[in-house]
Design an enzyme around this catalytic site. Structure first.
Site, PDB file in Angstrom:
ATOM      1  N   SER A  99      35.647  -0.443  24.054  1.00  0.00           N
ATOM      2  CA  SER A  99      35.444  -0.028  25.461  1.00  0.00           C
ATOM      3  C   SER A  99      35.720   1.449  25.745  1.00  0.00           C
ATOM      4  CB  SER A  99      36.299  -0.867  26.448  1.00  0.00           C
ATOM      5  OG  SER A  99      35.752  -2.156  26.621  1.00  0.00           O
ATOM      6  N   THR A 100      36.181   2.229  24.752  1.00  0.00           N
ATOM      7  CA  THR A 100      36.624   3.601  25.070  1.00  0.00           C
ATOM      8  C   THR A 100      35.512   4.647  24.977  1.00  0.00           C
ATOM      9  OG1 THR A 100      37.348   4.097  22.791  1.00  0.00           O
ATOM     10  CG2 THR A 100      38.967   3.095  24.286  1.00  0.00           C
TER      11      THR A 100
ATOM     12  N   VAL B  35      29.224   2.996  18.557  1.00  0.00           N
ATOM     13  CA  VAL B  35      29.618   2.405  17.281  1.00  0.00           C
ATOM     14  C   VAL B  35      28.704   1.224  16.928  1.00  0.00           C
ATOM     15  CG1 VAL B  35      31.414   0.816  18.134  1.00  0.00           C
ATOM     16  CG2 VAL B  35      31.651   1.845  15.885  1.00  0.00           C
ATOM     17  N   ASP B  36      28.210   0.535  17.943  1.00  0.00           N
ATOM     18  CA  ASP B  36      27.274  -0.588  17.758  1.00  0.00           C
ATOM     19  C   ASP B  36      26.023  -0.103  17.011  1.00  0.00           C
ATOM     20  OD1 ASP B  36      26.136  -3.088  18.035  1.00  0.00           O
ATOM     21  OD2 ASP B  36      25.903  -3.007  20.215  1.00  0.00           O
TER      22      ASP B  36
HETATM   23  N1  AR6 Z   1      33.277   4.876  13.909  1.00  0.00           N
HETATM   24  C1  AR6 Z   1      34.388   4.674  14.661  1.00  0.00           C
HETATM   25  N2  AR6 Z   1      34.412   4.808  15.990  1.00  0.00           N
HETATM   26  C2  AR6 Z   1      33.270   5.178  16.606  1.00  0.00           C
HETATM   27  C3  AR6 Z   1      32.054   5.385  15.917  1.00  0.00           C
HETATM   28  C4  AR6 Z   1      32.098   5.228  14.497  1.00  0.00           C
HETATM   29  N3  AR6 Z   1      31.006   5.417  13.746  1.00  0.00           N
HETATM   30  N4  AR6 Z   1      31.098   5.733  16.812  1.00  0.00           N
HETATM   31  C5  AR6 Z   1      31.679   5.721  18.031  1.00  0.00           C
HETATM   32  N5  AR6 Z   1      32.991   5.404  17.912  1.00  0.00           N
HETATM   33  P1  AR6 Z   1      31.261   2.800  22.199  1.00  0.00           P
HETATM   34  P2  AR6 Z   1      32.083   0.796  24.201  1.00  0.00           P
HETATM   35  C6  AR6 Z   1      34.023   5.254  18.940  1.00  0.00           C
HETATM   36  O1  AR6 Z   1      30.566   3.600  23.225  1.00  0.00           O
HETATM   37  O2  AR6 Z   1      32.725   1.845  25.017  1.00  0.00           O
HETATM   38  C7  AR6 Z   1      27.052   0.220  22.977  1.00  0.00           C
HETATM   39  O3  AR6 Z   1      25.803   0.653  23.413  1.00  0.00           O
HETATM   40  C8  AR6 Z   1      33.813   5.989  20.248  1.00  0.00           C
HETATM   41  O4  AR6 Z   1      34.246   7.335  20.146  1.00  0.00           O
HETATM   42  O5  AR6 Z   1      30.607   2.615  20.882  1.00  0.00           O
HETATM   43  O6  AR6 Z   1      32.813  -0.494  23.953  1.00  0.00           O
HETATM   44  C9  AR6 Z   1      27.194  -1.294  22.990  1.00  0.00           C
HETATM   45  O7  AR6 Z   1      25.987  -1.935  22.675  1.00  0.00           O
HETATM   46  C10 AR6 Z   1      34.697   5.172  21.175  1.00  0.00           C
HETATM   47  O8  AR6 Z   1      36.055   5.615  21.079  1.00  0.00           O
HETATM   48  O9  AR6 Z   1      31.626   1.301  22.725  1.00  0.00           O
HETATM   49  C11 AR6 Z   1      27.606  -1.546  24.419  1.00  0.00           C
HETATM   50  O10 AR6 Z   1      26.492  -1.580  25.279  1.00  0.00           O
HETATM   51  C12 AR6 Z   1      34.626   3.767  20.600  1.00  0.00           C
HETATM   52  O11 AR6 Z   1      34.038   3.901  19.308  1.00  0.00           O
HETATM   53  C13 AR6 Z   1      28.480  -0.351  24.744  1.00  0.00           C
HETATM   54  O12 AR6 Z   1      28.033   0.692  23.886  1.00  0.00           O
HETATM   55  C14 AR6 Z   1      33.791   2.793  21.418  1.00  0.00           C
HETATM   56  O13 AR6 Z   1      32.693   3.478  21.986  1.00  0.00           O
HETATM   57  C15 AR6 Z   1      29.928  -0.611  24.446  1.00  0.00           C
HETATM   58  O14 AR6 Z   1      30.699   0.468  24.891  1.00  0.00           O
END
Ligand code: AR6
Length: 177
Positions: free
Chosen positions: A126-127, A38-39
């Site tokens: 975090s998910t 998402v980042d």
């Molecule tokens: N809209 C809504 N939710 C989303 C989207 C979107 N466009 N894309 C992904 N998700 P994650 P984390 C969901 O991996 O686990 C990054 O590299 C996804 O399905 O984005 O906190 C950062 O820089 C999941 O349920 O974040 C950190 O290094 C949720 O967003 C690391 O990842 C979070 O998934 C953080 O990991």
């Protein structure tokens, strides 16, 4: 009549970068320099002004620790602001992950309240890459948001954005009256 707690919480399935809210929350890492998941989607959709604000925060305080949150512009996003919070990496659940995840929600909500933001959308912090089980994470997210809203006027509305069906079912279970 004041809006009830249940009308102040919404659940949608979709892309958080499309949400028409005052702020969207980013699942960032402590460097604040962007990443995948998402980042990556938020920085891509919002453009370089978000990273420029992150760089200023880095210069001031050297990044963002796990459980903490910072706020930047939303750049080109429909949301005026992005609140960046750093979730814990899942490590089995006995390394303080639940309390750190709860801090992410509380500190993000505190920033939204300080800026008197009407509405805030959260992804499942975090998910994804960080591996926190979606069901357990949804329970913490819903508990923290409900507690916050019961005690504070701002934000007025919180939107949980589930990216997939498993996440949506997790929130639905927790939001059942
Ligand atoms: N809209 C809504 N939710 C989303 C989207 C979107 N466009 N894309 C992904 N998700 P994650 P984390 C969901 O991996 O686990 C990054 O590299 C996804 O399905 O984005 O906190 C950062 O820089 C999941 O349920 O974040 C950190 O290094 C949720 O967003 C690391 O990842 C979070 O998934 C953080 O990991």
């Amino acid at each position: 009549m004041a809006p009830t707690l249940s009308t102040r919480i919404q659940l949608v399935q979709g892309d958080i970068t499309r949400q028409q809210v005052s702020a969207i929350v980013n699942a960032a890492n402590s460097s604040l320099l962007g990443g995948g998941g998402v980042d990556g989607a938020i920085h891509r959709a919002g453009g370089p002004d978000i990273l420029a604000d992150c760089q200023k925060i880095r210069a001031r305080q050297g990044g963002c620790q796990t459980g903490e949150a910072v706020i930047t512009t939303g750049g080109r996003l429909p949301a005026a602001h992005v609140i960046h919070t750093v979730g814990p990496v899942w490590n089995g659940g006995h390394k303080g992950e639940p309390e750190l995840l709860a801090s992410c929600y509380r500190n993000s909500l505190r920033l939204a309240a300080e800026h008197q933001l009407a509405s805030v959308a959260f992804p499942g912090i975090s998910t994804g890459i960080y591996g926190y089980p979606k069901k357990e994470a949804a329970a913490i997210a819903v508990r923290e948001v409900q507690q916050w809203l019961a005690a504070h006027e701002f934000p007025q509305t919180v939107v949980f954005v589930a990216f997939d069906e498993e996440s949506r079912r997790g929130y639905e279970r927790e939001l059942q009256p």
